[in-house]
Design a protein around this motif. Structure first.
Motif, PDB file in Angstrom:
ATOM      1  N   VAL A 185      61.995  16.688  33.401  1.00 19.72           N
ATOM      2  CA  VAL A 185      62.599  16.134  34.614  1.00 19.72           C
ATOM      3  C   VAL A 185      63.510  14.902  33.883  1.00 19.72           C
ATOM      4  O   VAL A 185      64.695  14.595  34.311  1.00 19.72           O
ATOM      5  N   SER A 186      63.005  14.128  32.757  1.00 18.61           N
ATOM      6  CA  SER A 186      63.849  13.156  32.185  1.00 18.61           C
ATOM      7  C   SER A 186      65.170  13.610  31.732  1.00 18.61           C
ATOM      8  O   SER A 186      66.220  13.002  31.894  1.00 18.61           O
ATOM      9  N   SER A 187      65.346  14.732  31.308  1.00 14.93           N
ATOM     10  CA  SER A 187      66.567  15.131  30.758  1.00 14.93           C
ATOM     11  C   SER A 187      67.644  15.587  31.872  1.00 14.93           C
ATOM     12  O   SER A 187      68.624  15.616  31.540  1.00 14.93           O
ATOM     13  N   LYS A 188      67.248  15.376  33.172  1.00 14.56           N
ATOM     14  CA  LYS A 188      68.130  15.609  34.275  1.00 14.56           C
ATOM     15  C   LYS A 188      68.122  14.404  35.207  1.00 14.56           C
ATOM     16  O   LYS A 188      68.567  14.435  36.049  1.00 14.56           O
ATOM     17  N   TRP A 189      67.332  13.519  34.489  1.00 13.94           N
ATOM     18  CA  TRP A 189      67.191  12.043  35.302  1.00 13.94           C
ATOM     19  C   TRP A 189      68.490  11.558  36.084  1.00 13.94           C
ATOM     20  O   TRP A 189      68.488  11.052  37.158  1.00 13.94           O
ATOM     21  N   ASP A 190      69.692  11.460  35.318  1.00 13.84           N
ATOM     22  CA  ASP A 190      70.788  10.862  35.894  1.00 13.84           C
ATOM     23  C   ASP A 190      71.203  11.742  37.077  1.00 13.84           C
ATOM     24  O   ASP A 190      71.715  10.921  38.185  1.00 13.84           O
ATOM     25  N   SER A 191      71.243  13.070  36.942  1.00 15.32           N
ATOM     26  CA  SER A 191      71.365  13.725  38.443  1.00 15.32           C
ATOM     27  C   SER A 191      70.374  13.651  39.268  1.00 15.32           C
ATOM     28  O   SER A 191      70.985  13.391  40.641  1.00 15.32           O
ATOM     29  N   ILE A 192      69.270  13.385  39.020  1.00 17.15           N
ATOM     30  CA  ILE A 192      68.252  13.026  39.939  1.00 17.15           C
ATOM     31  C   ILE A 192      68.343  11.866  40.776  1.00 17.15           C
ATOM     32  O   ILE A 192      68.090  11.671  42.012  1.00 17.15           O
ATOM     33  N   VAL A 193      68.785  10.925  39.931  1.00 21.92           N
ATOM     34  CA  VAL A 193      68.824   9.421  40.346  1.00 21.92           C
ATOM     35  C   VAL A 193      70.073   9.553  41.577  1.00 21.92           C
ATOM     36  O   VAL A 193      70.222   8.842  42.627  1.00 21.92           O
ATOM     37  N   ARG A 194      71.396  10.232  40.990  1.00 18.12           N
ATOM     38  CA  ARG A 194      72.330  10.071  42.030  1.00 18.12           C
ATOM     39  C   ARG A 194      71.968  10.967  43.365  1.00 18.12           C
ATOM     40  O   ARG A 194      72.345  10.769  44.353  1.00 18.12           O
ATOM     41  N   PHE A 202      60.450   5.906  46.128  1.00 20.34           N
ATOM     42  CA  PHE A 202      61.188   7.134  45.884  1.00 20.34           C
ATOM     43  C   PHE A 202      62.618   6.752  46.449  1.00 20.34           C
ATOM     44  O   PHE A 202      63.354   7.423  46.464  1.00 20.34           O
ATOM     45  N   ASP A 203      62.839   5.697  47.042  1.00 21.30           N
ATOM     46  CA  ASP A 203      63.967   5.269  47.708  1.00 21.30           C
ATOM     47  C   ASP A 203      65.057   4.721  46.824  1.00 21.30           C
ATOM     48  O   ASP A 203      66.408   4.933  47.076  1.00 21.30           O
ATOM     49  N   ASN A 204      64.604   4.469  45.561  1.00 25.14           N
ATOM     50  CA  ASN A 204      65.335   3.680  44.497  1.00 25.14           C
ATOM     51  C   ASN A 204      64.980   4.290  43.058  1.00 25.14           C
ATOM     52  O   ASN A 204      64.306   3.482  42.452  1.00 25.14           O
ATOM     53  N   LEU A 205      65.338   5.507  42.809  1.00 26.96           N
ATOM     54  CA  LEU A 205      64.971   5.950  41.528  1.00 26.96           C
ATOM     55  C   LEU A 205      65.620   5.227  40.309  1.00 26.96           C
ATOM     56  O   LEU A 205      64.996   5.469  39.321  1.00 26.96           O
ATOM     57  N   GLY A 248      57.195   4.517  32.608  1.00 27.43           N
ATOM     58  CA  GLY A 248      55.924   4.786  33.015  1.00 27.43           C
ATOM     59  C   GLY A 248      55.811   5.031  34.478  1.00 27.43           C
ATOM     60  O   GLY A 248      54.902   6.030  34.603  1.00 27.43           O
ATOM     61  N   ASP A 249      56.836   4.836  35.368  1.00 28.53           N
ATOM     62  CA  ASP A 249      56.916   5.377  36.450  1.00 28.53           C
ATOM     63  C   ASP A 249      56.899   6.897  36.703  1.00 28.53           C
ATOM     64  O   ASP A 249      56.158   7.500  37.256  1.00 28.53           O
ATOM     65  N   LEU A 250      57.738   7.440  35.766  1.00 28.34           N
ATOM     66  CA  LEU A 250      58.047   8.910  35.738  1.00 28.34           C
ATOM     67  C   LEU A 250      56.673   9.592  35.027  1.00 28.34           C
ATOM     68  O   LEU A 250      56.311  10.469  35.412  1.00 28.34           O
ATOM     69  N   TYR A 251      56.047   8.909  33.941  1.00 26.54           N
ATOM     70  CA  TYR A 251      54.915   9.546  33.443  1.00 26.54           C
ATOM     71  C   TYR A 251      53.771   9.529  34.558  1.00 26.54           C
ATOM     72  O   TYR A 251      53.084  10.483  34.410  1.00 26.54           O
ATOM     73  N   ARG A 252      53.742   8.502  35.274  1.00 27.54           N
ATOM     74  CA  ARG A 252      52.569   8.242  36.179  1.00 27.54           C
ATOM     75  C   ARG A 252      52.757   9.810  37.285  1.00 27.54           C
ATOM     76  O   ARG A 252      51.726  10.259  37.845  1.00 27.54           O
ATOM     77  N   LEU A 253      54.103   9.789  37.835  1.00 28.67           N
ATOM     78  CA  LEU A 253      54.213  10.885  38.564  1.00 28.67           C
ATOM     79  C   LEU A 253      54.079  12.347  37.953  1.00 28.67           C
ATOM     80  O   LEU A 253      53.269  13.177  38.692  1.00 28.67           O
ATOM     81  N   VAL A 254      54.301  12.366  36.886  1.00 31.18           N
ATOM     82  CA  VAL A 254      54.070  13.749  35.915  1.00 31.18           C
ATOM     83  C   VAL A 254      52.684  14.062  35.891  1.00 31.18           C
ATOM     84  O   VAL A 254      52.278  15.016  36.305  1.00 31.18           O
ATOM     85  N   SER A 255      51.975  12.903  35.345  1.00 28.32           N
ATOM     86  CA  SER A 255      50.511  13.092  35.351  1.00 28.32           C
ATOM     87  C   SER A 255      49.736  13.457  36.602  1.00 28.32           C
ATOM     88  O   SER A 255      48.936  14.310  36.645  1.00 28.32           O
TER      89      SER A 255
END
Length: 158
Positions: A71-80, A121-124, A130-137
């Motif tokens: 997920v983090s490797s695609k984070w820029d695209s996800i944020v956009r 989730f409105d402003n990724l 830590g936010d992303l780790y929480r979601l993944v977990s």
């Protein structure tokens, strides 16, 4: 990750896990063997034993790191592209969007109740690692429940 190297199958092995509904983890309940199954020398010292929950923690951490990296490797695209892109990323682990949305809602409610942040989730773009780790977990806890099978539980150290 260590799991990838040890098993020599890398993402293929981890991708195969997405076909599972539950992960059954066989652990040495006696703690008398290491992660590779080699017998540990134990001269009666309990500190020489490998606690079986360490094996479970290791597998869980490997899964978290795998999904986090994907997920983090695609984070820029996800944020956009926003929340829908993020939902799509998690739905890629052979789960319905409905299941994924339920996990997202649970995480959003947790953050609101415990940190006072709403609509996370409105402003990724303001998310931390830590936010992303929480979601993944949270996702993995719901997606891959783990059952333990205790091997060698008849040995006195178990």
């Amino acid at each position: 990750s260590q799991l990838n190297r040890l098993l020599g199958r890398g993402n293929k092995f981890l991708d195969d896990l997405t076909d599972a509904d539950v992960l059954v983890h066989i652990v040495d309940a006696s703690g008398s063997s290491d992660a590779e199954g080699n017998k540990l020398c134990n001269d009666g010292n309990p500190d020489d034993l490998n606690h079986p929950l360490h094996d479970l923690e290791w597998v869980r951490n490997e899964l978290v790191e795998w999904v986090y990296f994907n997920v983090s490797s695609k984070w820029d695209s996800i944020v956009r592209r926003g929340k829908q892109k993020l939902i799509g990323m998690f739905s890629g682990y052979k789960q319905s969007q409905s299941f994924t949305c339920d996990v997202f809602l649970a995480v959003e409610n947790f953050v609101k109740e415990n940190e006072g942040r709403e609509h996370i989730f409105d402003n990724l773009g303001v998310w931390t690692e830590g936010d992303l780790y929480r979601l993944v977990s949270a996702f993995l806890g719901a997606r891959f429940p783990m059952a333990l099978a205790l091997n060698k539980q008849d040995i006195s150290s178990s």
